[in-house]
Design a protein around this motif. Structure first.
Motif, PDB file in Angstrom:
ATOM      1  N   CYS A 138       0.526  -1.678   0.156  1.00  0.00           N
ATOM      2  CA  CYS A 138       0.039   0.079   0.129  1.00  0.00           C
ATOM      3  C   CYS A 138       0.728   1.386  -0.151  1.00  0.00           C
ATOM      4  CB  CYS A 138      -0.928  -0.390   1.182  1.00  0.00           C
ATOM      5  SG  CYS A 138      -2.151   1.194   1.178  1.00  0.00           S
ATOM      6  N   ASP A 139       1.660   1.294   0.477  1.00  0.00           N
ATOM      7  CA  ASP A 139       2.441   2.253   1.115  1.00  0.00           C
ATOM      8  C   ASP A 139       3.766   2.908  -0.091  1.00  0.00           C
ATOM      9  OD1 ASP A 139       3.967   4.076   2.261  1.00  0.00           O
ATOM     10  OD2 ASP A 139       5.845   3.402   2.583  1.00  0.00           O
ATOM     11  N   ARG A 140       3.631   1.890  -1.353  1.00  0.00           N
ATOM     12  CA  ARG A 140       3.967   1.788  -2.791  1.00  0.00           C
ATOM     13  C   ARG A 140       3.246   2.061  -3.543  1.00  0.00           C
ATOM     14  NH1 ARG A 140       6.377  -2.164  -4.044  1.00  0.00           N
ATOM     15  NH2 ARG A 140       6.483  -4.080  -2.349  1.00  0.00           N
ATOM     16  N   ALA A 141       2.164   1.643  -3.011  1.00  0.00           N
ATOM     17  CA  ALA A 141       1.063   1.881  -4.075  1.00  0.00           C
ATOM     18  C   ALA A 141       1.840   3.061  -5.075  1.00  0.00           C
ATOM     19  CB  ALA A 141       0.103   1.715  -4.111  1.00  0.00           C
ATOM     20  N   ALA A 142       1.454   3.046  -6.687  1.00  0.00           N
ATOM     21  CA  ALA A 142       1.236   3.847  -7.289  1.00  0.00           C
ATOM     22  C   ALA A 142      -0.269   4.597  -7.441  1.00  0.00           C
ATOM     23  CB  ALA A 142       1.279   3.951  -9.058  1.00  0.00           C
ATOM     24  N   LEU A 143      -0.558   5.747  -7.818  1.00  0.00           N
ATOM     25  CA  LEU A 143      -1.794   6.884  -7.287  1.00  0.00           C
ATOM     26  C   LEU A 143      -3.184   5.645  -8.188  1.00  0.00           C
ATOM     27  CD1 LEU A 143      -2.571   9.638  -5.990  1.00  0.00           C
ATOM     28  CD2 LEU A 143      -3.065  10.562  -8.131  1.00  0.00           C
ATOM     29  N   ASP A 144      -2.721   5.309  -9.127  1.00  0.00           N
ATOM     30  CA  ASP A 144      -4.364   4.973  -9.704  1.00  0.00           C
ATOM     31  C   ASP A 144      -4.189   3.389  -9.313  1.00  0.00           C
ATOM     32  OD1 ASP A 144      -1.465   3.593 -10.787  1.00  0.00           O
ATOM     33  OD2 ASP A 144      -2.319   3.855 -12.986  1.00  0.00           O
ATOM     34  N   GLU A 145      -3.658   2.575  -8.565  1.00  0.00           N
ATOM     35  CA  GLU A 145      -3.460   1.146  -7.706  1.00  0.00           C
ATOM     36  C   GLU A 145      -3.649   1.862  -6.546  1.00  0.00           C
ATOM     37  OE1 GLU A 145       1.266  -0.470  -7.656  1.00  0.00           O
ATOM     38  OE2 GLU A 145      -0.548  -0.941  -8.895  1.00  0.00           O
ATOM     39  N   TYR A 146      -3.904   2.208  -5.830  1.00  0.00           N
ATOM     40  CA  TYR A 146      -3.662   3.362  -4.041  1.00  0.00           C
ATOM     41  C   TYR A 146      -5.304   2.363  -3.874  1.00  0.00           C
ATOM     42  CZ  TYR A 146      -3.223   4.922   0.484  1.00  0.00           C
ATOM     43  OH  TYR A 146      -3.083   4.825   1.317  1.00  0.00           O
ATOM     44  N   ARG A 147      -6.159   2.686  -4.108  1.00  0.00           N
ATOM     45  CA  ARG A 147      -7.962   2.129  -3.260  1.00  0.00           C
ATOM     46  C   ARG A 147      -7.630   0.375  -3.767  1.00  0.00           C
ATOM     47  NH1 ARG A 147     -11.284   7.033  -5.669  1.00  0.00           N
ATOM     48  NH2 ARG A 147     -10.638   8.647  -4.299  1.00  0.00           N
ATOM     49  N   ARG A 148      -7.119   0.644  -4.963  1.00  0.00           N
ATOM     50  CA  ARG A 148      -7.233  -1.560  -5.130  1.00  0.00           C
ATOM     51  C   ARG A 148      -6.243  -1.981  -3.233  1.00  0.00           C
ATOM     52  NH1 ARG A 148      -3.833  -5.497  -6.633  1.00  0.00           N
ATOM     53  NH2 ARG A 148      -3.283  -3.431  -8.735  1.00  0.00           N
ATOM     54  N   LYS A 149      -4.803  -1.341  -3.311  1.00  0.00           N
ATOM     55  CA  LYS A 149      -4.405  -1.999  -2.364  1.00  0.00           C
ATOM     56  C   LYS A 149      -4.813  -1.637  -0.974  1.00  0.00           C
ATOM     57  CE  LYS A 149      -1.206  -3.115  -5.722  1.00  0.00           C
ATOM     58  NZ  LYS A 149      -0.623  -4.659  -5.993  1.00  0.00           N
ATOM     59  N   ASP A 150      -5.300   0.045  -0.604  1.00  0.00           N
ATOM     60  CA  ASP A 150      -5.658   0.120   0.218  1.00  0.00           C
ATOM     61  C   ASP A 150      -6.292  -0.604   0.916  1.00  0.00           C
ATOM     62  OD1 ASP A 150      -6.113   2.224   2.872  1.00  0.00           O
ATOM     63  OD2 ASP A 150      -8.119   2.004   1.306  1.00  0.00           O
ATOM     64  N   SER A 151      -7.469  -1.372   0.198  1.00  0.00           N
ATOM     65  CA  SER A 151      -8.578  -2.141  -0.155  1.00  0.00           C
ATOM     66  C   SER A 151      -8.290  -3.548   0.514  1.00  0.00           C
ATOM     67  CB  SER A 151      -9.270  -3.234  -0.644  1.00  0.00           C
ATOM     68  OG  SER A 151     -10.495  -1.960  -1.637  1.00  0.00           O
ATOM     69  N   ARG A 152      -6.777  -3.949   0.096  1.00  0.00           N
ATOM     70  CA  ARG A 152      -6.325  -5.308   0.440  1.00  0.00           C
ATOM     71  C   ARG A 152      -6.427  -5.206   1.796  1.00  0.00           C
ATOM     72  NH1 ARG A 152      -1.649  -8.426  -3.891  1.00  0.00           N
ATOM     73  NH2 ARG A 152      -2.224  -9.211  -2.971  1.00  0.00           N
ATOM     74  N   LEU A 181     -15.966   6.264  -3.194  1.00  0.00           N
ATOM     75  CA  LEU A 181     -14.432   6.852  -2.963  1.00  0.00           C
ATOM     76  C   LEU A 181     -14.632   6.983  -4.891  1.00  0.00           C
ATOM     77  CD1 LEU A 181     -12.713   4.904  -0.707  1.00  0.00           C
ATOM     78  CD2 LEU A 181     -13.201   6.589  -0.409  1.00  0.00           C
ATOM     79  N   ASP A 182     -14.985   6.403  -5.462  1.00  0.00           N
ATOM     80  CA  ASP A 182     -15.074   6.406  -6.834  1.00  0.00           C
ATOM     81  C   ASP A 182     -16.002   7.492  -6.977  1.00  0.00           C
ATOM     82  OD1 ASP A 182     -13.466   4.410  -7.332  1.00  0.00           O
ATOM     83  OD2 ASP A 182     -15.137   2.719  -7.668  1.00  0.00           O
ATOM     84  N   GLY A 183     -16.220   8.494  -6.702  1.00  0.00           N
ATOM     85  CA  GLY A 183     -16.884   9.325  -6.506  1.00  0.00           C
ATOM     86  C   GLY A 183     -16.257  11.156  -5.819  1.00  0.00           C
ATOM     87  N   ILE A 184     -15.033  10.791  -5.964  1.00  0.00           N
ATOM     88  CA  ILE A 184     -14.305  11.531  -5.420  1.00  0.00           C
ATOM     89  C   ILE A 184     -13.222  11.630  -5.876  1.00  0.00           C
ATOM     90  CG2 ILE A 184     -15.347  12.140  -3.055  1.00  0.00           C
ATOM     91  CD1 ILE A 184     -13.142  11.285  -1.839  1.00  0.00           C
ATOM     92  N   PRO A 185     -11.532  13.074  -5.696  1.00  0.00           N
ATOM     93  CA  PRO A 185     -11.024  12.729  -6.297  1.00  0.00           C
ATOM     94  C   PRO A 185     -10.036  12.067  -5.197  1.00  0.00           C
ATOM     95  CG  PRO A 185     -11.349  14.750  -5.578  1.00  0.00           C
ATOM     96  CD  PRO A 185     -12.899  14.255  -5.492  1.00  0.00           C
ATOM     97  N   LEU A 186      -8.984  11.499  -5.739  1.00  0.00           N
ATOM     98  CA  LEU A 186      -7.652  11.711  -5.158  1.00  0.00           C
ATOM     99  C   LEU A 186      -6.918  12.296  -4.709  1.00  0.00           C
ATOM    100  CD1 LEU A 186      -6.739   7.746  -7.013  1.00  0.00           C
ATOM    101  CD2 LEU A 186      -7.393   7.741  -4.806  1.00  0.00           C
ATOM    102  N   LEU A 187      -6.394  11.980  -3.094  1.00  0.00           N
ATOM    103  CA  LEU A 187      -5.881  13.530  -3.013  1.00  0.00           C
ATOM    104  C   LEU A 187      -4.569  13.374  -2.233  1.00  0.00           C
ATOM    105  CD1 LEU A 187      -8.535  15.706  -1.358  1.00  0.00           C
ATOM    106  CD2 LEU A 187      -7.577  15.937  -3.753  1.00  0.00           C
ATOM    107  N   PRO A 188      -3.099  13.906  -3.024  1.00  0.00           N
ATOM    108  CA  PRO A 188      -1.853  12.702  -2.628  1.00  0.00           C
ATOM    109  C   PRO A 188      -1.648  13.283  -1.823  1.00  0.00           C
ATOM    110  CG  PRO A 188      -1.922  13.736  -4.454  1.00  0.00           C
ATOM    111  CD  PRO A 188      -3.169  14.583  -4.505  1.00  0.00           C
ATOM    112  N   LYS A 189      -1.993  14.148  -0.631  1.00  0.00           N
ATOM    113  CA  LYS A 189      -1.668  14.240   0.630  1.00  0.00           C
ATOM    114  C   LYS A 189      -2.731  13.098   2.101  1.00  0.00           C
ATOM    115  CE  LYS A 189      -0.717  16.801   4.448  1.00  0.00           C
ATOM    116  NZ  LYS A 189       0.551  16.804   4.837  1.00  0.00           N
ATOM    117  N   ASN A 190      -4.192  13.533   0.964  1.00  0.00           N
ATOM    118  CA  ASN A 190      -4.746  12.140   2.128  1.00  0.00           C
ATOM    119  C   ASN A 190      -4.061  10.768   2.187  1.00  0.00           C
ATOM    120  OD1 ASN A 190      -7.185   9.578   1.370  1.00  0.00           O
ATOM    121  ND2 ASN A 190      -7.405  10.964   3.691  1.00  0.00           N
TER     122      ASN A 190
END
Length: 233
Positions: A138-152, A181-190
């Motif tokens: 999860c810590d190393r995940a790219a932005l486009d795969e973050y939510r999937r890794k977070d779910s895992r 979550l698909d309805g809101i933007p991915l925020l790098p700071k978050n």
């Protein structure tokens, strides 16, 4: 600023300062406290009223600018202005405020409980390695795969509770959450903040501190809830 503005621009809690600042600003925009085309209060004033640092406030404003809710103008009469046409959230089947709150309540109960049980159990070396691997992933995940890794990672924590039924329930609510979550933007700071919270959470589980693990998960979930309420509420 009227009494509604005073209520919205009240001090935020420290645990999720960035996320709650985004939520408060979005509420002020969506409720028309600061109408389209109007300027938000000056940064110094706003940071003082929200009891956050100027850095945190600027990061929140930047996130809203990237999302199309506000724009920055330079010059003598510059500042941060509410866009005249705010973007609409992506449609989700969970659209009513009551449905969002129902999903967040269910998630909170299930995941804090699962975390507490995971920390209370005697974990094998394999369990510990698996959890650390999911955290690192999860810590190393790219932005486009973050939510999937977070779910895992969250599902891995649920699995460590030792209850297949609880794990299945967490998986079900996670499906609903991801739709939101698909309805809101991915925020790098978050994401940066979430990763720090994940590390604290996993450390508490691995050290067997069930109370600290539950508190860490509760704080972590509150941050996500603030963003969902802000963008979708």
């Amino acid at each position: 600023m009227d009494s509604v503005g005073d209520a919205l621009f009240r001090p935020v809690r420290t645990g999720n300062a960035f996320e709650e600042t985004v939520e408060r600003l979005l509420q002020a925009i969506k409720l028309g406290v600061v109408p389209p085309g109007e300027r938000l209060p000056a940064e110094r004033d706003l940071a003082t009223r929200l009891n956050v640092s100027r850095v945190t406030l600027r990061e929140a404003l930047h996130a809203l600018q990237e999302s199309g809710f506000v724009e920055s103008r330079r010059g003598r009469y510059g500042g941060t202005f509410v866009c005249t046409a705010s973007p609409r959230a992506m449609p989700t089947s969970v659209s009513r405020v009551d449905d969002i709150e129902d999903a967040l309540t269910l998630r909170f109960v299930l995941e804090t409980g699962a975390t507490e049980f995971a920390a209370a159990r005697e974990l094998s070396d394999e369990d510990r390695s698996h959890l650390r691997a999911r955290l690192d992933e999860c810590d190393r995940a790219a932005l486009d795969e973050y939510r999937r890794k977070d779910s895992r990672l969250h599902l891995a924590i649920a699995e460590l509770s030792g209850s297949p039924s609880l794990t299945a329930a967490v998986a079900d609510v996670r499906m609903c959450l991801n739709e939101l979550l698909d309805g809101i933007p991915l925020l790098p700071k978050n994401i940066e903040h979430s990763n720090r919270q994940h590390a604290i959470l996993v450390d508490a589980i691995l050290s067997g501190d069930s109370s600290a693990a539950r508190r860490a998960m509760a704080e972590h979930l509150d941050g996500t809830a603030s963003l969902l309420r802000g963008f979708l509420g």
